[in-house]
Design a protein around this motif. Structure first.
Motif, PDB file in Angstrom:
ATOM      1  N   UNK A 156       3.277 -15.465   1.397  1.00  0.00           N
ATOM      2  CA  UNK A 156       3.905 -15.627   2.710  1.00  0.00           C
ATOM      3  C   UNK A 156       5.011 -14.635   2.981  1.00  0.00           C
ATOM      4  N   UNK A 157       5.560 -14.018   1.922  1.00  0.00           N
ATOM      5  CA  UNK A 157       6.648 -13.046   2.095  1.00  0.00           C
ATOM      6  C   UNK A 157       6.159 -11.605   2.010  1.00  0.00           C
ATOM      7  N   UNK A 158       4.861 -11.418   1.809  1.00  0.00           N
ATOM      8  CA  UNK A 158       4.318 -10.068   1.644  1.00  0.00           C
ATOM      9  C   UNK A 158       3.965  -9.458   2.991  1.00  0.00           C
ATOM     10  N   UNK A 159       4.399  -8.245   3.202  1.00  0.00           N
ATOM     11  CA  UNK A 159       4.034  -7.492   4.401  1.00  0.00           C
ATOM     12  C   UNK A 159       2.906  -6.531   4.040  1.00  0.00           C
ATOM     13  N   UNK A 160       1.746  -6.753   4.660  1.00  0.00           N
ATOM     14  CA  UNK A 160       0.584  -5.925   4.378  1.00  0.00           C
ATOM     15  C   UNK A 160       0.550  -4.717   5.309  1.00  0.00           C
ATOM     16  N   UNK A 161       0.024  -3.595   4.810  1.00  0.00           N
ATOM     17  CA  UNK A 161      -0.108  -2.370   5.596  1.00  0.00           C
ATOM     18  C   UNK A 161      -1.545  -1.863   5.482  1.00  0.00           C
ATOM     19  N   UNK A 162      -1.899  -0.976   6.383  1.00  0.00           N
ATOM     20  CA  UNK A 162      -3.200  -0.322   6.320  1.00  0.00           C
ATOM     21  C   UNK A 162      -3.082   0.963   5.512  1.00  0.00           C
ATOM     22  N   UNK A 163      -3.933   1.161   4.502  1.00  0.00           N
ATOM     23  CA  UNK A 163      -3.849   2.404   3.724  1.00  0.00           C
ATOM     24  C   UNK A 163      -4.335   3.629   4.490  1.00  0.00           C
ATOM     25  N   UNK A 164      -5.276   3.403   5.414  1.00  0.00           N
ATOM     26  CA  UNK A 164      -5.833   4.519   6.186  1.00  0.00           C
ATOM     27  C   UNK A 164      -5.656   4.232   7.670  1.00  0.00           C
TER      28      UNK A 164
END
Length: 500
Positions: free
Chosen positions: A61-69
């Motif tokens: 719940x505390x993780x911010x996900x990003x797009x690698x590409x």
């Protein structure tokens, strides 16, 4: 401390890697590169000490996900900093998923214990840096070096060899950090049928990285990595294209295709591999490392190895050394000029000359760590008043077939005198002496590899300080595809050098 996560489990698509270690922290890279996977809502990242005691935990719940590409909306990752750790300590990182009810997301408990049921998705281990270099009666500071991994026919061999080294051999061979010196992925092999649509070009690059990161998981999960980019992270002899007549690169002659391909390749280098222009690691007042990406920002007009600001960082590091120095770069110093098919560092005359002048300035011994050339070798020469050593570890896995006939190499029988060009303020060329080199392999019945080639390998370097003899560096080369009965990878060559 052992990893129990199976190759079959990796098929689930999760990747784990470690970067940027300090004496009290490191970064955890967690994500999925396969484009048909989704995020998990019930993840727990646990940091455990050598006794298995829980030190820290992070919930999804505390993780911010990003797009690698940036070119396509698939795959995701997060980069998490783990702080407040103890120096020179190996930690286990375990990523688990709680089993939940499909309709309510409520946890499923074990009928016997009543505890929530969890599944380990992936685990690994990472060590913090020591505050100073250990003496030679202690466990040395170990650096693993490898480069050039072609996924075809690798069969997970390279990663299996590293896992076996860490499980079967002494702690002194277990890497504190691993240096992957370039060509971790061959984006240009298989490009002939690539789409001309930018989003699909980005997806192609993402798929190549997903394959490569599965092949390299043994390196990524057993220590912090410092990755460098070389030309095949883009295309052969990147960034030059004007003299590149390779038929298989024909699609990149279209400027729009080449632009989209370059953008996706840079995403992979920066977001997945976490390549930085310059990284410097100092082990107290004993030894200084510099890791320089001399490929990603290279230019042909003008001929520059790096962005000038970043190159100045490297020169400044070299010119102000108060200890021996270790410079990790994607191409070798002890080589001749290349041709239009593949430039070497001496082709960039001005920067090459400035680099050598800087390395010679303080008189401290220099050790070069590199790959690229598809042979393994330890060699020595003089640079001003200093000794300069070069350790090459390449390849982890040879390229097969026709492409392999162009890339396959064995150590040259005669090494050109060093340096290849005149450098103002430095004496003339010095002899280059081979200390150790990796054996050649030739099997006429193995039609995958039609030419004589260097046996696949990687190296470990154990650094420790001595009384009066300087810094001792124990260098060992390990086979990727040959093992002892104990299960440990076969040791191919060993030697010891001293840096002052």
């Amino acid at each position: 401390m052992r990893n129990n996560y199976s190759v079959e489990g990796l098929e689930a698509g999760w990747n784990l890697a470690f970067f940027d270690p300090t004496t009290t922290s490191f970064k955890v890279w967690l994500g999925v590169l396969k484009t048909n996977r989704k995020k998990k809502d019930n993840l727990l990242i646990e940091i455990l000490d050598t006794e298995g005691k829980l030190i820290q935990s992070i919930s999804s719940g505390t993780i911010q996900w990003r797009r690698p590409f940036q070119g396509h909306e698939r795959g995701f990752y997060s980069l998490l900093t783990i702080n407040d750790l103890t120096p020179n300590t190996r930690y286990q990182v375990r990523v688990t998923e709680a089993f939940t009810q499909p309709d309510s997301n409520a946890p499923i408990t074990d009928p016997g214990s009543g505890e929530p049921m969890v599944d380990t998705l992936i685990d690994g281990q990472c060590k913090t840096l020591p505050v100073s270099l250990p003496n030679n009666a202690e466990t040395p500071f170990c650096v693993l070096l490898g480069s050039c991994l072609s996924q075809k026919y690798d069969g997970h061999s390279a990663s299996n060899a590293v896992h076996a080294l860490c499980d079967k051999e002494s702690e002194k061979y277990h890497p504190d950090i691993s240096v992957l010196a370039g060509d971790q992925v061959y984006l240009d092999l298989g490009i002939r049928g690539i789409s001309t649509i930018p989003e699909e070009i980005s997806e192609y690059v993402g798929e190549k990285y997903a394959e490569a990161w599965m092949s390299l998981e043994g390196f990524l999960r057993n220590s912090a990595c410092v990755n460098l980019a070389d030309d095949h992270e883009f295309w052969n002899n990147y960034p030059d294209f004007s003299t590149n007549e390779a038929v298989y690169l024909y699609p990149l002659r279209d400027k729009q295709v080449r632009s989209a391909f370059t953008a996706a390749a840079l995403d992979g280098v920066r977001n997945v591999q976490q390549v930085k222009p310059v990284r410097i690691i100092k082990l107290g007042n004993d030894l200084s490392f510099c890791f320089a990406d001399m490929r990603s920002d290279r230019t042909i007009k003008p001929r520059k190895l790096m962005n000038e600001d970043h190159f100045s960082e490297v020169l400044n590091w070299a010119e102000h050394l108060t200890t021996p120095g270790v410079l990790a770069i994607p191409q070798a110093l002890f080589v001749e000029k290349g041709n239009g098919f593949d430039y070497n560092l001496p082709n960039f005359k001005d920067d090459y000359s400035r680099l050598l002048a800087a390395l010679a300035k303080t008189g401290n011994d220099i050790l070069i760590l590199t790959g690229d050339v598809h042979y393994g070798r330890v060699a020595k020469s003089k640079l001003g008043n200093a000794n300069i050593y070069e350790v090459i570890a390449s390849p982890l896995s040879n390229i097969p077939g026709f492409s392999g006939t162009l890339a396959t190499a064995t150590p040259p029988t005669e090494i050109p005198r060093f340096p290849q060009i005149s450098v103002p303020g430095l004496p003339g060329k010095s002899k280059v002496t081979t200390i150790a080199e990796i054996e050649e392999v030739s099997d006429p019945l193995d039609f995958r590899y039609p030419d004589t080639r260097t046996r696949e390998h990687f190296a470990t370097l154990g650094f420790s300080k001595t009384e009066g003899a300087g810094i001792q560096v124990d260098i060992n080369y390990w086979a990727v595809r040959k093992f002892y009965k104990s299960g440990s990878p076969k040791k191919l060559e060993s030697c010891t050098i001293y840096l002052k």
